[in-house]
Design a protein around this motif. Structure first.
Motif, PDB file in Angstrom:
ATOM      1  N   LEU A   1     -53.607   6.658   3.367  1.00  0.00           N
ATOM      2  CA  LEU A   1     -54.574   5.931   2.553  1.00  0.00           C
ATOM      3  C   LEU A   1     -55.481   6.983   1.934  1.00  0.00           C
ATOM      4  O   LEU A   1     -55.853   7.959   2.591  1.00  0.00           O
ATOM      5  N   TYR A   2     -55.866   6.779   0.693  1.00  0.00           N
ATOM      6  CA  TYR A   2     -56.599   7.805  -0.032  1.00  0.00           C
ATOM      7  C   TYR A   2     -58.110   7.606   0.038  1.00  0.00           C
ATOM      8  O   TYR A   2     -58.609   6.492   0.018  1.00  0.00           O
ATOM      9  N   SER A   3     -58.798   8.727   0.101  1.00  0.00           N
ATOM     10  CA  SER A   3     -60.255   8.758   0.153  1.00  0.00           C
ATOM     11  C   SER A   3     -60.849   8.184  -1.134  1.00  0.00           C
ATOM     12  O   SER A   3     -60.180   8.117  -2.171  1.00  0.00           O
ATOM     13  N   GLN A   4     -62.125   7.824  -1.058  1.00  0.00           N
ATOM     14  CA  GLN A   4     -62.850   7.352  -2.246  1.00  0.00           C
ATOM     15  C   GLN A   4     -63.064   8.483  -3.254  1.00  0.00           C
ATOM     16  O   GLN A   4     -63.231   8.241  -4.437  1.00  0.00           O
TER      17      GLN A   4
ATOM     18  N   ASN B   1     -56.990  13.784  -1.196  1.00  0.00           N
ATOM     19  CA  ASN B   1     -57.730  13.643   0.050  1.00  0.00           C
ATOM     20  C   ASN B   1     -57.255  12.337   0.665  1.00  0.00           C
ATOM     21  O   ASN B   1     -57.398  11.275   0.056  1.00  0.00           O
ATOM     22  N   GLN B   2     -56.687  12.413   1.873  1.00  0.00           N
ATOM     23  CA  GLN B   2     -56.024  11.247   2.453  1.00  0.00           C
ATOM     24  C   GLN B   2     -56.306  11.126   3.941  1.00  0.00           C
ATOM     25  O   GLN B   2     -56.766  12.066   4.574  1.00  0.00           O
ATOM     26  N   TYR B   3     -56.018   9.929   4.444  1.00  0.00           N
ATOM     27  CA  TYR B   3     -56.164   9.637   5.871  1.00  0.00           C
ATOM     28  C   TYR B   3     -54.847   9.117   6.417  1.00  0.00           C
ATOM     29  O   TYR B   3     -54.078   8.469   5.707  1.00  0.00           O
ATOM     30  N   SER B   4     -54.607   9.402   7.689  1.00  0.00           N
ATOM     31  CA  SER B   4     -53.488   8.848   8.445  1.00  0.00           C
ATOM     32  C   SER B   4     -54.083   8.105   9.636  1.00  0.00           C
ATOM     33  O   SER B   4     -55.213   8.383  10.035  1.00  0.00           O
ATOM     34  N   SER B   5     -53.348   7.193  10.206  1.00  0.00           N
ATOM     35  CA  SER B   5     -53.729   6.468  11.422  1.00  0.00           C
ATOM     36  C   SER B   5     -54.865   5.469  11.179  1.00  0.00           C
ATOM     37  O   SER B   5     -54.615   4.285  11.051  1.00  0.00           O
ATOM     38  N   THR B   6     -56.125   5.921  11.136  1.00  0.00           N
ATOM     39  CA  THR B   6     -57.247   5.012  10.888  1.00  0.00           C
ATOM     40  C   THR B   6     -58.345   5.709  10.100  1.00  0.00           C
ATOM     41  O   THR B   6     -58.485   6.928  10.148  1.00  0.00           O
TER      42      THR B   6
END
Length: 157
Positions: free
Chosen positions: A59-62, A108-113
Motif C-alpha cells: 500500500l502506498y504512502s500519502q 514509498n510503500q508499506y507491507s503488512s499493516t
C-alpha cells in the motif's frame, strides 16, 4: 458430428474457466480496512484508519517521491460542523523506500499493516460521525490493481 461436440465442450469449459478467472481477479482485494475512534482528552479524539495488507502486496504512502507513478493513499473527510480537524493525517508503520532501477521509478510503500491517524476536536460534547473515504492503490511484484475508493463512517461517542 462427435468431433464438433468435443470442440464445443472444450470451448464451453474454456469460457467458464475464463469467467471464473476474471471474476476472481475482479474480487481481488489485498487490502482490508478497519476504522475506529479513541478519546484522547476533553473533546479530543484520534481517528484511526488501519490497513491490513496481504502478503506480497504493498500500500502506498500519502507522500510519494517525484519519480513515483503509483497513486498515493488519500483521505477525504466530509464536512461536519460539530468538529474541526487538528493537523493532517499521520502514518504509523514501517515505510519501505522502493526503487526500480530498470524503470527508474520509486515509491514509498508499506507491507503488512499501516495505521493512519487524524486528530479531531469536538466543538461541543455531542455524539456524531466522521465520514469520508480513502482512495488507494495496491501492487505486488507483478501487477498493480486499479485505484479503489472505500467509504467509511466512524462513530464519535
Amino acid at each position: 458430428m462427435n468431433k464438433c461436440k468435443g470442440t464445443m465442450k472444450k470451448l464451453i469449459v474454456y469460457f467458464l474457466v475464463m469467467v471464473v478467472a476474471l471474476k476472481s481477479q475482479a474480487q481481488l482485494n489485498p487490502i482490508s480496512w478497519t476504522f475506529s475512534a479513541k478519546k484522547t482528552g476533553d473533546k479530543m479524539y484520534e481517528i484511526q484508519m488501519k490497513a491490513t495488507i496481504e502478503e506480497k502486496w504493498h500500500l502506498y504512502s500519502q507522500v510519494q517521491p517525484e519519480d513515483a507513478i503509483v497513486i498515493p493513499t488519500a483521505f477525504t473527510f466530509n464536512p461536519n460542523p460539530l468538529f474541526a480537524m487538528e493537523g493532517k493525517v499521520k502514518e504509523e508503520g514501517k515505510m519501505e523506500k522502493f526503487h526500480d532501477k530498470q524503470l527508474d521509478i520509486s515509491a514509498n510503500q508499506y507491507s503488512s499493516t499501516v495505521i493512519f491517524t487524524q486528530k479531531i476536536r469536538l466543538k461541543a460534547n455531542v455524539k456524531t460521525n466522521v465520514t469520508g473515504n480513502v482512495e488507494f492503490q495496491t501492487c505486488d511484484d507483478k501487477k498493480c490493481l486499479p485505484p479503489k475508493t472505500v467509504p467509511f463512517t466512524i462513530a464519535i461517542r
